[in-house]
Scaffold this motif. Structure first.
Motif, mmCIF file in Angstrom:
data_model
loop_
_atom_site.group_PDB
_atom_site.id
_atom_site.type_symbol
_atom_site.label_atom_id
_atom_site.label_comp_id
_atom_site.label_asym_id
_atom_site.label_seq_id
_atom_site.Cartn_x
_atom_site.Cartn_y
_atom_site.Cartn_z
ATOM 1 N N ARG A 149 0.818 -1.213 0.000
ATOM 2 C CA ARG A 149 0.000 0.000 0.000
ATOM 3 C C ARG A 149 0.850 1.261 0.000
ATOM 4 N N SER A 155 -5.321 3.113 0.683
ATOM 5 C CA SER A 155 -6.248 2.431 -0.224
ATOM 6 C C SER A 155 -5.679 2.315 -1.633
ATOM 7 N N THR A 157 -2.306 1.812 -4.503
ATOM 8 C CA THR A 157 -1.092 1.027 -4.705
ATOM 9 C C THR A 157 0.154 1.903 -4.617
ATOM 10 N N ALA A 391 -5.152 -0.416 -4.403
ATOM 11 C CA ALA A 391 -4.040 -1.285 -4.009
ATOM 12 C C ALA A 391 -4.282 -2.742 -4.360
#
Length: 459
Positions: A149, A155, A157, A391
């Protein structure tokens, strides 16, 4: 000085080395802070896969002794870092991010060249970080480790494939890390995490083993200075890499000052294929280009020679490497890594003729890409056309996972140096990267332009 964790997280490698030299800090203090940072941040980030606390403390104690004696091993003695899963580190299993290799992990009996150079310098090797499946997703999606994360927004990537390394640097767990880049795996996570990420010219940093002529290793850091300091160490020669450009031994960091007035820049808003540029990304990069013009650079907007679909031969060519690795495994092993298995599966139908035609097509992409920089010193474009996505996804939602690489993979084919540097944020606080691409072997020029841009953004 007394080192608290918040202070450590902000310190650069250059600042740590200066504090060792003045004896304001000790490597043991710093190692403890780094280990504490892993304990505090990793449960949320999922960036670190292996921690060698005992080994790190022993390395820190040895480094402290060298600094007290005035005999550090090298310029990075005592600086803590973590190594990407795919880089060989003696005695630690290599999964390359995929559950398909869980029963077949390589346990190397030697270090890869970047790891070996850092050990020689006396850097503190804390452990290893996550990567996506076989390095082929532009995200932190990993069937072995789960999603990594983004420190800017958990939330989202961190990008890939150097996902854990970028997240660890951005979170202040370590000041810098070595990434690897076969399609954009240093630059794209640098963009998503607000870092400096340099994909050097092919051969600049020795690698071993190397499964692709497009793959390189390079620095991820929070400043251009730290990226150059790390490059000073990892660019030293290694006989195991026949492509090693081990003749340029001057330090990289001192060349970053000076005026860039008169530098000719080709400004590319879009590469012509892949995802359309997000408005926030386009605006931030345009502002970055305006700042470069304010430094006296001669900026010319150029049009891409590519159109939608031109990237397809590149994607098909890149399927071959993961397919060849997965094809030797059992169906049960491949079933544990369904996303990379499905993406690479079309390569199973290629003939030898098909493979050679794809190779020739990538050479055509290379020639057209090189044509864009012919009349310029550098190209400037968005590192990624979009901000970080969710993510849990292996790629941008509703698109092939390869679309994440639309603005980066061409420069792997051309072997040119490319640097991603933060140029702003979305309204939600997500980082945006600007990519500076130089002529082949002009890594110094790219670092110098990155440093000038960094100063302009700070001013």
């Amino acid at each position: 000085m007394t080192l608290d964790l918040a202070q450590y997280r902000r310190m650069t490698a250059a600042a740590l080395v200066a504090a060792y030299r003045s004896r304001d800090l000790s490597p043991r203090e710093v190692a403890e802070a780094a280990l504490h940072a892993i304990e505090e941040s990793n449960p949320a980030l999922n960036a670190v896969t292996h921690v060698d606390a005992e080994g790190a403390r022993a390395q820190a104690a040895a480094s402290e002794g060298r600094w007290r004696a005035g005999t550090p091993n090298g310029p990075l003695d005592g600086v803590p870092t973590l190594m990407k899963d795919g880089l060989w580190m003696k005695g630690i299993p290599v999964y390359r991010g995929t559950m398909a290799l869980d029963r077949h992990a390589v346990v190397p009996d030697t270090d890869s060249p970047p790891v070996a150079r850092l050990r020689e310098d006396g850097a503190i090797l804390l452990g290893k970080t996550t990567m996506c499946d076989l390095g082929m997703f532009g995200s932190g999606y990993s069937s072995k480790f789960g999603p990594t994360r983004n420190p800017a927004d958990l939330s989202r990537t961190s990008g890939g494939s150097s996902s854990g390394s970028a997240a660890a640097v951005a979170a202040g767990i370590i000041p810098f890390a070595v990434g690897t880049d076969i399609v954009g795996s240093i630059r794209q996570p640098a963009s998503f995490c607000g870092l400096v990420g340099l994909k050097p010219s092919y051969g600049r940093v020795p690698t071993y083993p190397n499964s692709s002529p497009a793959a390189v290793a390079g620095p991820l850091a929070r400043t251009v200075e730290d990226a150059a300091l790390l490059l000073d160490t990892i660019a030293r020669p290694d006989f195991r890499d026949f492509a090693c450009l081990g003749t340029d031994t001057q330090p990289w960091a001192p060349v970053m000052g000076g005026s860039v007035a008169g530098t000719r820049i080709g400004y590319l808003r879009s590469v012509g294929f892949g995802l359309a540029p997000d408005p926030a990304v386009a605006a931030a990069v345009a502002e970055g280009v305006r700042r470069l013009a304010g430094l006296g650079c001669e900026v010319t907007e150029i049009t891409s020679p590519f159109q939608q679909g031109d990237e397809k031969p590149g994607e098909d060519f890149y399927r071959m490497r993961p397919y060849s690795e997965l094809a030797v495994l059992s169906a049960a092993d491949r079933a544990t890594a369904t996303v990379i298995d499905a993406w690479s599966a079309p390569a199973g139908g290629y003939s030898g003729v098909d493979y050679h035609r794809l190779f020739l097509a990538t050479q055509g992409l290379r020639e057209r890409t090189l044509g864009m920089i012919r009349d310029f010193d550098f190209l400037v474009l968005p590192t990624s056309p979009i901000p970080p996505f969710a993510a849990e996804l292996p790629g941008p939602e509703g698109h092939s996972t390869f679309t994440a690489w639309s603005n980066t993979f061409l420069f792997n084919l051309t072997e040119q140096p490319g640097l991603s540097i933060n140029c702003g944020f979305t309204a939600d606080g997500l980082p945006i990267g600007l990519q500076i691409v130089g002529h082949r072997f002009d890594d110094r020029g790219v670092l110098r332009m990155g440093a000038a841009f960094e100063r302009a953004m700070a001013g």
